[in-house]
Write an enzyme that holds these catalytic residues in place. Sequence first.
Site, PDB file in Angstrom:
ATOM      1  CE  LYS A   1       1.323  10.940 -10.472  1.00 15.87           C
ATOM      2  NZ  LYS A   1       2.485  10.798  -9.578  1.00 15.87           N
TER       3      LYS A   1
ATOM      4  NE  ARG B   1       4.224   6.314  -1.352  1.00 14.54           N
ATOM      5  CZ  ARG B   1       4.099   7.589  -0.990  1.00 14.54           C
ATOM      6  NH1 ARG B   1       4.575   8.008   0.170  1.00 14.54           N
ATOM      7  NH2 ARG B   1       3.509   8.443  -1.791  1.00 14.54           N
TER       8      ARG B   1
ATOM      9  NE  ARG C   1      -2.281   2.938  -8.885  1.00 12.89           N
ATOM     10  CZ  ARG C   1      -1.596   3.858  -8.231  1.00 12.89           C
ATOM     11  NH1 ARG C   1      -0.268   3.837  -8.264  1.00 12.89           N
ATOM     12  NH2 ARG C   1      -2.201   4.795  -7.539  1.00 12.89           N
TER      13      ARG C   1
ATOM     14  NE  ARG D   1       0.347   9.709   1.871  1.00 15.57           N
ATOM     15  CZ  ARG D   1       0.148   9.325   0.606  1.00 15.57           C
ATOM     16  NH1 ARG D   1      -0.625  10.054  -0.190  1.00 15.57           N
ATOM     17  NH2 ARG D   1       0.717   8.240   0.136  1.00 15.57           N
TER      18      ARG D   1
END
Length: 217
Positions: free
Chosen positions: A13, A171, A88, A160
């Site tokens: 994205k 996730r 979300r 990360r």
Amino acid sequence: MNILFMGPPGAGKGTQAEKVVAAFGIPHISTGDAFRQAMQEGTPLGRKAKEYVDQGLLVPDDVTNGIVRERLRQDDCRNGFLLDGYPRTIAQAEALDEMLGEMGKRLEHVINLKVDRGLLLARLTGRRICKKCGATYHMVFNPPKREGVCDKCGGELFQRSDDTEEKVGTRLDEYVNKTAPLLDYYREKGLLREVDGEQDIDRVTAAIAAILRGQSE
């Protein structure tokens, strides 16, 4: 042009948002950026959000929705925007519909990038991000010219802490459980268009551009 990008973590994205923003001259709005701006400016909602962030807590919907509303009212959104990372949940989607209605606006395109879970795992565990400018690379699919160094600003690249396979899997599960129901919400409204995010970057860009310009089937 008012656009919403959807898709799981690692779907691309951010990469595609950069291209759409450049092509159509509209701002890319993520909740993270909107939070940071509100907190830096010290707005009442920004101060509320900071209280939750500083405690490591999720920012509640009323604060999140309020910050997004303030951001969408800014002058650079006059000719449109690209939302990424919000809404979300169904509740946030309904709040977005309401706030856009108050502004005399509506979402025109909801684009979902579809990518297989196995490929998402490969993408996310190989991701590297610039500490200085935030540019994103991938050690296999989009490596920097010099290992560990950002092509754009020369900053240091890092992985990360949540890009390990176990944490990435968590996730992705969270996305499916909480956010994927939004696909049905926007499908029922006739807004959802799906793009194969497993194609090379340029083909994904071309598919998105065709949808936005009304050239797709």
